[in-house]
Design an enzyme around this catalytic site. Sequence first.
Site, PDB file in Angstrom:
ATOM      1  N   LYS A   1     -51.405  50.754 -27.710  1.00 14.02           N
ATOM      2  CA  LYS A   1     -51.010  51.362 -26.957  1.00 14.02           C
ATOM      3  C   LYS A   1     -51.459  51.673 -25.483  1.00 14.02           C
ATOM      4  O   LYS A   1     -51.422  51.218 -24.415  1.00 14.02           O
ATOM      5  CB  LYS A   1     -50.665  52.446 -27.303  1.00 14.02           C
ATOM      6  CG  LYS A   1     -49.674  52.757 -28.668  1.00 14.02           C
ATOM      7  CD  LYS A   1     -49.733  54.527 -28.942  1.00 14.02           C
ATOM      8  CE  LYS A   1     -50.853  54.988 -29.674  1.00 14.02           C
ATOM      9  NZ  LYS A   1     -51.764  54.418 -30.230  1.00 14.02           N
TER      10      LYS A   1
ATOM     11  N   ARG B   1     -47.291  63.311 -30.406  1.00  9.04           N
ATOM     12  CA  ARG B   1     -48.471  62.822 -32.016  1.00  9.04           C
ATOM     13  C   ARG B   1     -46.728  63.213 -32.573  1.00  9.04           C
ATOM     14  O   ARG B   1     -47.419  63.247 -33.705  1.00  9.04           O
ATOM     15  CB  ARG B   1     -49.019  62.610 -31.927  1.00  9.04           C
ATOM     16  CG  ARG B   1     -50.079  61.444 -31.926  1.00  9.04           C
ATOM     17  CD  ARG B   1     -51.247  61.508 -31.821  1.00  9.04           C
ATOM     18  NE  ARG B   1     -51.912  60.369 -32.265  1.00  9.04           N
ATOM     19  CZ  ARG B   1     -52.984  59.686 -30.997  1.00  9.04           C
ATOM     20  NH1 ARG B   1     -53.052  60.518 -30.108  1.00  9.04           N
ATOM     21  NH2 ARG B   1     -53.338  58.855 -31.720  1.00  9.04           N
TER      22      ARG B   1
ATOM     23  N   ARG C   1     -62.621  46.747 -32.282  1.00 10.13           N
ATOM     24  CA  ARG C   1     -62.771  47.743 -30.982  1.00 10.13           C
ATOM     25  C   ARG C   1     -64.185  48.346 -30.536  1.00 10.13           C
ATOM     26  O   ARG C   1     -64.648  49.028 -31.667  1.00 10.13           O
ATOM     27  CB  ARG C   1     -61.305  49.041 -31.140  1.00 10.13           C
ATOM     28  CG  ARG C   1     -61.616  49.823 -29.511  1.00 10.13           C
ATOM     29  CD  ARG C   1     -60.412  50.927 -29.757  1.00 10.13           C
ATOM     30  NE  ARG C   1     -60.241  51.750 -30.837  1.00 10.13           N
ATOM     31  CZ  ARG C   1     -59.038  52.409 -30.848  1.00 10.13           C
ATOM     32  NH1 ARG C   1     -57.920  52.014 -30.029  1.00 10.13           N
ATOM     33  NH2 ARG C   1     -59.116  53.287 -32.054  1.00 10.13           N
TER      34      ARG C   1
ATOM     35  N   ARG D   1     -66.051  52.899 -31.732  1.00  2.00           N
ATOM     36  CA  ARG D   1     -65.597  54.848 -31.829  1.00  2.00           C
ATOM     37  C   ARG D   1     -65.687  55.479 -33.613  1.00  2.00           C
ATOM     38  O   ARG D   1     -65.739  54.592 -34.263  1.00  2.00           O
ATOM     39  CB  ARG D   1     -63.697  55.193 -31.428  1.00  2.00           C
ATOM     40  CG  ARG D   1     -64.049  55.308 -29.988  1.00  2.00           C
ATOM     41  CD  ARG D   1     -62.446  55.206 -29.699  1.00  2.00           C
ATOM     42  NE  ARG D   1     -61.450  55.678 -30.726  1.00  2.00           N
ATOM     43  CZ  ARG D   1     -60.558  55.865 -29.951  1.00  2.00           C
ATOM     44  NH1 ARG D   1     -59.648  55.435 -28.830  1.00  2.00           N
ATOM     45  NH2 ARG D   1     -59.651  56.630 -31.025  1.00  2.00           N
TER      46      ARG D   1
ATOM     47  N   ARG E   1     -55.911  58.105 -40.151  1.00  2.34           N
ATOM     48  CA  ARG E   1     -55.302  58.106 -39.053  1.00  2.34           C
ATOM     49  C   ARG E   1     -53.963  57.566 -38.935  1.00  2.34           C
ATOM     50  O   ARG E   1     -52.607  57.964 -38.792  1.00  2.34           O
ATOM     51  CB  ARG E   1     -56.048  57.432 -37.921  1.00  2.34           C
ATOM     52  CG  ARG E   1     -57.129  58.677 -37.988  1.00  2.34           C
ATOM     53  CD  ARG E   1     -58.444  57.837 -37.070  1.00  2.34           C
ATOM     54  NE  ARG E   1     -57.769  56.989 -35.343  1.00  2.34           N
ATOM     55  CZ  ARG E   1     -58.016  56.365 -34.735  1.00  2.34           C
ATOM     56  NH1 ARG E   1     -59.194  56.093 -35.269  1.00  2.34           N
ATOM     57  NH2 ARG E   1     -57.392  56.225 -33.324  1.00  2.34           N
TER      58      ARG E   1
HETATM   59  P1  ADP Z   1     -53.982  52.136 -28.885  1.00  2.00           P
HETATM   60  O1  ADP Z   1     -54.534  52.963 -27.733  1.00  2.00           O
HETATM   61  O2  ADP Z   1     -52.940  52.266 -30.053  1.00  2.00           O
HETATM   62  O3  ADP Z   1     -54.903  52.621 -30.269  1.00  2.00           O
HETATM   63  P2  ADP Z   1     -55.586  49.858 -28.731  1.00  2.00           P
HETATM   64  O4  ADP Z   1     -55.372  49.333 -27.270  1.00  2.00           O
HETATM   65  O5  ADP Z   1     -56.694  50.619 -28.074  1.00  2.00           O
HETATM   66  O6  ADP Z   1     -55.063  50.056 -29.336  1.00  2.00           O
HETATM   67  O7  ADP Z   1     -56.102  48.510 -29.335  1.00  2.00           O
HETATM   68  C1  ADP Z   1     -57.605  48.830 -29.949  1.00  2.00           C
HETATM   69  C2  ADP Z   1     -57.658  47.368 -30.277  1.00  2.00           C
HETATM   70  O8  ADP Z   1     -56.927  46.186 -30.586  1.00  2.00           O
HETATM   71  C3  ADP Z   1     -58.293  46.953 -29.303  1.00  2.00           C
HETATM   72  O9  ADP Z   1     -59.915  46.679 -29.435  1.00  2.00           O
HETATM   73  C4  ADP Z   1     -58.127  46.149 -28.631  1.00  2.00           C
HETATM   74  O10 ADP Z   1     -59.238  45.766 -27.604  1.00  2.00           O
HETATM   75  C5  ADP Z   1     -56.920  45.063 -29.123  1.00  2.00           C
HETATM   76  N1  ADP Z   1     -55.654  45.258 -28.722  1.00  2.00           N
HETATM   77  C6  ADP Z   1     -54.652  45.366 -27.895  1.00  2.00           C
HETATM   78  N2  ADP Z   1     -54.201  45.107 -27.668  1.00  2.00           N
HETATM   79  C7  ADP Z   1     -53.872  43.594 -28.774  1.00  2.00           C
HETATM   80  C8  ADP Z   1     -53.458  42.682 -28.943  1.00  2.00           C
HETATM   81  N3  ADP Z   1     -52.039  42.088 -28.386  1.00  2.00           N
HETATM   82  N4  ADP Z   1     -53.913  41.728 -29.576  1.00  2.00           N
HETATM   83  C9  ADP Z   1     -55.381  41.722 -30.294  1.00  2.00           C
HETATM   84  N5  ADP Z   1     -56.199  42.597 -29.506  1.00  2.00           N
HETATM   85  C10 ADP Z   1     -54.956  43.406 -29.127  1.00  2.00           C
HETATM   86  P1  AMP Z   2     -56.189  58.121 -29.926  1.00  2.00           P
HETATM   87  O1  AMP Z   2     -57.232  57.645 -28.475  1.00  2.00           O
HETATM   88  O2  AMP Z   2     -55.243  58.031 -28.346  1.00  2.00           O
HETATM   89  O3  AMP Z   2     -56.622  57.698 -30.528  1.00  2.00           O
HETATM   90  O4  AMP Z   2     -56.659  59.295 -30.379  1.00  2.00           O
HETATM   91  C1  AMP Z   2     -57.611  59.976 -30.849  1.00  2.00           C
HETATM   92  C2  AMP Z   2     -57.680  60.691 -31.493  1.00  2.00           C
HETATM   93  O5  AMP Z   2     -57.705  62.489 -30.508  1.00  2.00           O
HETATM   94  C3  AMP Z   2     -56.414  61.443 -32.441  1.00  2.00           C
HETATM   95  O6  AMP Z   2     -56.412  60.664 -33.570  1.00  2.00           O
HETATM   96  C4  AMP Z   2     -56.362  62.685 -32.842  1.00  2.00           C
HETATM   97  O7  AMP Z   2     -57.061  63.652 -33.653  1.00  2.00           O
HETATM   98  C5  AMP Z   2     -56.524  62.640 -30.825  1.00  2.00           C
HETATM   99  N1  AMP Z   2     -55.692  63.204 -29.771  1.00  2.00           N
HETATM  100  C6  AMP Z   2     -55.103  62.231 -29.552  1.00  2.00           C
HETATM  101  N2  AMP Z   2     -53.798  62.646 -28.672  1.00  2.00           N
HETATM  102  C7  AMP Z   2     -53.484  63.627 -29.388  1.00  2.00           C
HETATM  103  C8  AMP Z   2     -51.703  64.264 -29.675  1.00  2.00           C
HETATM  104  N3  AMP Z   2     -50.875  64.203 -28.770  1.00  2.00           N
HETATM  105  N4  AMP Z   2     -52.359  65.535 -30.310  1.00  2.00           N
HETATM  106  C9  AMP Z   2     -52.827  65.534 -31.328  1.00  2.00           C
HETATM  107  N5  AMP Z   2     -54.391  64.929 -31.431  1.00  2.00           N
HETATM  108  C10 AMP Z   2     -54.412  63.578 -30.810  1.00  2.00           C
END
Ligand code: ADP
Ligand code: AMP
Length: 213
Positions: free
Chosen positions: A13, A88, A127, A160, A171
């Site tokens: 995302k 969420r 990541r 992270r 999660r």
């Molecule tokens: P989210 O925001 O949904 O938690 P991220 O955008 O941070 O996810 O992506 C999670 C991990 O997957 C990161 O390490 C990112 O670089 C990698 N990633 C994102 N899109 C792709 C893709 N299309 N193919 C492979 N790896 C990806």
């Molecule tokens: P993210 O960076 O989107 O993966 O979010 C990391 C963490 O932040 C999540 O696992 C939750 O603990 C908290 N968080 C982020 N966005 C929300 C939301 N909209 N509602 C509740 N918790 C959130």
Amino acid sequence: MKIIMLGAPGAGKGTQAKMIADKYKIPHISTGDIFRANMKNGTELGLKAKEYMDKGLLVPDELTVEILLDRVAQDDCKDGYVLDGFPRTIPQADVLDKELTKLGDKVDFAINVDVPDENIVRRMSGRRACLKCGATYHIEHIPPKKEGICDNCGSELVQREDDKPETVQNRLSVYHEQTQPLIDYYTNKQILKTVDGTKDMQEVFNDIVSILG
Ligand code: ADP
Ligand code: AMP
């Protein structure tokens, strides 16, 4: 244009939201980034959020909704935004819906980045993030040019705390219980669009652009 990104944690995302924000010149708003920035600065909000985030739980709706509504009320959001990680829960979606309705406005697209659970653990364990500029990499799929160093700003990349395997499983369960129902919610509003998030990052983006126009 107001866009919501849906999908499991690690689905991509944030990666896609940043690309959308660049192309359509709208702010990328990540509630996770806002919480992490507060944690880094040791604010009261950051301390409260950390209790939940470290366990892989959602931060309570009251806290989350308030920071999101404050953020979208800012001037740079006038022409739209892309929300990453919000809503969420159904109550969060309801609040957003009500606030926008009051303004005679609505969400235009909910983009569901679909990635099966079996790929998610790999995505999250690989990541790496830059805490300074927010860039995200993947050690196998999207590596930085120099290992452990951010391409954009030269800072050190970190894993992270909540991407450690013990927390990832929590999660994912929380996602299935509390967030996945939003797929039906936005399907009913006829704005849900699903893309195959297992494709390469650029291909996923092309699919999203063909939806957004
Ligand atoms: P989210 O925001 O949904 O938690 P991220 O955008 O941070 O996810 O992506 C999670 C991990 O997957 C990161 O390490 C990112 O670089 C990698 N990633 C994102 N899109 C792709 C893709 N299309 N193919 C492979 N790896 C990806
Ligand atoms: P993210 O960076 O989107 O993966 O979010 C990391 C963490 O932040 C999540 O696992 C939750 O603990 C908290 N968080 C982020 N966005 C929300 C939301 N909209 N509602 C509740 N918790 C959130």
